[in-house]
Structures are given as C-alpha cells and as structure tokens.
Design an enzyme around this catalytic site. Structure first.
Site, mmCIF file in Angstrom:
data_model
loop_
_atom_site.group_PDB
_atom_site.id
_atom_site.type_symbol
_atom_site.label_atom_id
_atom_site.label_comp_id
_atom_site.label_asym_id
_atom_site.label_seq_id
_atom_site.Cartn_x
_atom_site.Cartn_y
_atom_site.Cartn_z
ATOM 1 N N ASP A 13 -2.749 0.923 -3.940
ATOM 2 C CA ASP A 13 -1.409 0.452 -4.304
ATOM 3 C C ASP A 13 -0.922 1.004 -5.641
ATOM 4 O OD1 ASP A 13 -1.535 -1.175 -1.992
ATOM 5 O OD2 ASP A 13 -2.635 -2.677 -3.125
ATOM 6 N N LYS A 16 1.078 5.875 -4.521
ATOM 7 C CA LYS A 16 0.789 7.240 -4.032
ATOM 8 C C LYS A 16 1.899 7.762 -3.127
ATOM 9 C CE LYS A 16 -3.132 5.787 -2.267
ATOM 10 N NZ LYS A 16 -3.284 4.491 -2.894
ATOM 11 N N GLY A 40 -0.596 1.259 3.258
ATOM 12 C CA GLY A 40 0.857 1.093 3.350
ATOM 13 C C GLY A 40 1.490 1.890 2.220
ATOM 14 N N HIS A 41 2.032 3.053 2.558
ATOM 15 C CA HIS A 41 2.632 3.909 1.522
ATOM 16 C C HIS A 41 4.145 3.751 1.544
ATOM 17 C CE1 HIS A 41 -1.191 6.612 1.512
ATOM 18 N NE2 HIS A 41 -1.376 5.426 0.982
ATOM 19 N N GLN A 224 -5.817 4.041 0.073
ATOM 20 C CA GLN A 224 -6.591 3.095 -0.756
ATOM 21 C C GLN A 224 -6.821 3.687 -2.152
ATOM 22 O OE1 GLN A 224 -8.052 3.516 2.735
ATOM 23 N NE2 GLN A 224 -6.449 2.049 3.164
#
Ligand code: IMP
Length: 446
Positions: A13, A16, A40-41, A224
C-alpha cells in the site's frame, strides 16, 4: 534497452499503482511477477479512479503489452470480473494482455481453506485478505496445484481434480465439519473460465525474453511489499509470495542480468493492514489523523490500515535485500501541517531471558530482528525533525516544497544511502516531482 522493477519497501500500500502507471509511459511492457488478487493498485486517470488487482497497471495505457507472469496466482472468476469491469469503462483488454500458462490457479477450496485456517488460528490469525492466496501457493509448492495451462486440457484437469478433492474433502469434512465439494461443480465452472481465459494464455517466458532481446523496455510491477515477502518479511505475518526484487527472476523467468534498475516505493510514513508487529505504529489520535488524511483503507478489502512513523530499521533491511537504485517517495502531502515529524532510527529491546541485554540494559537493533517475538518487544528510538506548515499538495518542482520537507527527504536519503528519484504529492498523475527519471537513469548507467 532498460528494464526497471517497481516494488514496495514497506508492508504494501505504498502507492505503487500510481508510480507504475506514470513510468509506463517509458515502457513497452508491464509485467506482474507475484501475488494475486490480494493486491489493489489504485490509479487515477483523468479524474477517474481505477483499482487493479491482478492486471498490470499498464493496461490503462494504449499499446502496452501487459503480462501476468508465472509467479502470480490467478483466481479465474476474479480476473474475468476485472477484465469485464475494465471493458465496461472503455479500457481495451484483448491482444494487450498475456497470461503465463505456468501461473497457478486459485481454486474454490483455496479460498474456503484460507478462511478456515484463519478462524482456527483465533488470536494468532495472520489477517489475510481471505482470497485463497496462501493455500494456492501451498499447493504450488507441494506440487498438487493447477496451472493455467492445465485448464486447457479438460481430461487431465478432471482426473487431477478428482485426486485433489479426495484430500481436500477429507480435510473439510473431518477437520472443519464442512460439506464435501463436488468434482463436477468445480469442473463445469472452471471449464467455462478456461473458454474465456484460454485465448490470453501463452508462454510468457519466451515472450518477455524475446521482447527484452529486441530492446523493448520492461517495467516489472511488484505487489504487496518487502516486509510481506515470504522469506524476508515479518514471518509468519506475511503473504505467501516473493514480493522482493528476486521474485522478478523466478516469477517471470527473467535473468537478474536483465534488470537495470530497482525503484522502491516508500510512503513518507508507514502503514500496515492485517496482524503482525509494527514498532512505529501510532495508537493515538495522530494515527487516526494520518489514516483519515491519507485515505488509509485497503483498496481490496476496505480494511482500515494501521498508521505510524517512518521506520529506517525496516527500510534499511528492504534496501539491502532489493538493492534499490532509487526511491519513489509517496504521500508526502499527508504530513503537511504537522509541528514535528518522527523517524525511527533504531530499536531497543529488553530480552526477557536476559541473553542479549547486559546487566538488565536493553540491547539496540539497527538491523531488522529475525523473529516477530523480538520485533513485537522492540521500542523505537526516534529522531525528531521539524514539520512544515505550507501545503505540498500537487507540487511539481523541488523549489515548490517548503525547506523542512526537503530537509526531511534529505535526511531519509542520507540515512538510507539511496537517492529519491520521484516524489508523489497527491493522488493524481500530474501531482509528482521527477528528480531523476528511472528509465533515463538506467539508460545512462549502461
Ligand atoms: P494474504 O496475502 O491474503 O495471504 O494476506 C497475508 C498478509 O498480507 C495480510 O496481513 C494481508 O493484509 C497482507 N496483504 C496481502 N496483500 C496486500 C496488499 O496488497 N497490501 C497490503 N497488505 C496486503
């Protein structure tokens, strides 16, 4: 040719998605090498927010090839939903997406077991995303997993499924008092997924190496973060894949000799979601304030993230393991308006068995302890720096930043002996300061 890795150096988080999206402009190919739809990007393009889970962020750019590598685990239903969701929003997904035939498949029993294992652990639970990631990697390592290519051979898929379900159903019935899973239900469902995803499946090892040999630029997109890496993270409170730079080579079949630069994405403070030790966590109203200002809620699960100060001990560990060539510092603007900012420079630890403390004195850690028991007992030693009152939101030049913000970044850069190449000052694409463009820097180095 220059090939760059972008990965997280904290507990995920770090932001990225935005950095990968920005650097994609200089790349021909964007490739994911580990993790699954636990990631989750978040990317904002022309005021529209996209949250990508398994598909590389490069998909939002026209003409880029996006590869899901063999190191990724794929939940077919989730991937199909992601593709359909993007198409509905007029993003092209078709001949630009390639899935490795060697990528492992998340099965319904993996998701079920993820939840059951967590429940059984009670207070010792990991706090997983519940997406079946751990059990899917367990099957990969125990050599009983399905790979995407296996979905395309219906007969042997069914035979292997029957064999696997004997063990799985035994566990479900005897240990977890659950109903058996039927072979046919999964078979029928997964054959439909195979029809949909089959055209995307290819030998991405051959493909990516050919592209590299042709001089194309590749961006390797990590998911991650380093502290969640299965080997180098805060085990067992980690994810089940190699989130560090080494994962690029195994997760895509690319030699380390072909990697030219490694950018570590670092949030200007620290967050963590899920359980596990976090020495610099703020349990007070300031922690809540950072959460609110930074919008620190999981993009995948919506869970509130734990917030705290920057931690140089864990960052030193991350920089060493990944061999960073540069840093992208994110969310600097979240620290605007604070009177003082703390940075953890070392930990002190009082060993209950007295083996490391002398005469009752606490010992000092400047490198990451190897066990979570020790890490949980560590107290951070802080250096206090002046905060700044002027807003940094949306700044695009170093000279727009207040002096104290520059001092803060210089301090981090010197203490960690790494250059800050990019500074993100907001969620939007143009809220960024390019100190040094990573692709240009990698080219110059050659
Ligand atoms: P799993 O990956 O679902 O097995 O979860 C293992 C640990 O990794 C948990 O603490 C999760 O919260 C954390 N985790 C997994 N994916 C992400 C991510 O994308 N960002 C932050 N934490 C994550």
């Amino acid at each position: 040719m220059s090939n760059i890795v972008v990965l997280g150096v904290q507990w995920g988080d770090e932001g990225k998605g935005k950095i990968v999206d920005l650097l994609t402009e200089g790349a021909d190919v964007v490739a994911r090498y580990q993790g699954g739809h636990n990631a989750g990007h978040t990317v904002i393009v022309k005021n529209k927010q996209f949250i990508l889970h398994v598909i590389p962020s490069g998909i939002l750019h026209k003409g880029k090839k996006c590869i899901i590598g063999n190191g990724v685990v794929i939940h077919p239903r989730a991937l199909i939903d992601e593709i359909e969701g993007l198409k509905k929003r007029r993003v092209t997904v078709g001949k630009n997406l390639f899935i490795s035939g060697r990528a492992h498949v998340i099965m319904p029993y993996h998701t079920l077991l993820d939840g059951k294992h967590e429940e059984a652990k009670g207070s010792q639970k990991i706090g997983t995303t519940g997406r079946g990631i751990g059990p899917a990697y367990v099957d990969k390592m125990s050599r009983s997993g399905f790979r995407m290519i296996d979905l395309l051979d219906s007969r042997s898929f069914k035979d292997k499924l029957k064999a696997n379900l004997e063990d799985i159903n035994f566990l479900l019935e005897k240990k977890y008092h659950q109903k058996k899973i039927s072979v046919n239900t999964i078979y029928n469902q997964y054959m439909k997924y195979a029809d949909y995803l089959g055209p995307f499946v290819t030998d991405t090892v051959v493909m990516i190496n050919d592209l590299i040999d042709q001089g194309r630029h590749v961006l390797f997109e990590g998911a991650q973060g380093t502290l969640l890496d299965i080997d180098h993270g805060t085990y067992p409170f980690v994810t089940s894949s190699s989130a560090t730079a080494g994962g690029v080579c195994t997760g895509l079949g690319v030699s380390p000799a072909k990697v030219d630069g490694i950018i570590g994405v670092m949030k200007a403070y620290t967050t963590r979601v899920g359980e596990g030790p976090f020495p610099t966590e703020l349990h007070d109203s300031l922690g809540e304030e950072l959460r609110a200002r930074g919008g620190e809620y999981g993009a995948t699960t919506g869970r509130a993230r734990r917030c705290g100060w920057l931690d140089l001990v864990s960052l030193r560990h991350a920089i060493r393991i990944n061999g960073l060539t540069g840093v992208a510092l994110t969310k600097l603007d979240v620290l605007d308006g604070l009177d003082t900012i703390k940075v953890c420079t070392s930990y002190t630890y009082k060993d209950p068995t007295n083996s490391c403390s002398r005469k009752g004195r606490a010992c000092k850690f400047t490198d990451m302890p190897q066990t979570v028991n020790v890490l949980s007992g560590c107290t951070p030693v802080y250096r206090e720096l002046d905060g700044w009152q002027k807003s940094t939101k949306g700044a695009t030049k170093m000279s727009d930043l207040p002096r104290q913000a520059r001092v803060y970044m210089d301090y981090i850069s010197e203490a960690l002996n790494v250059k800050i190449d990019l500074i993100s000052t907001g969620q939007k694409r143009d809220e960024i300061i390019f100190v040094n463009h990573p692709f240009k820097k990698a080219k110059k180095k050659k």
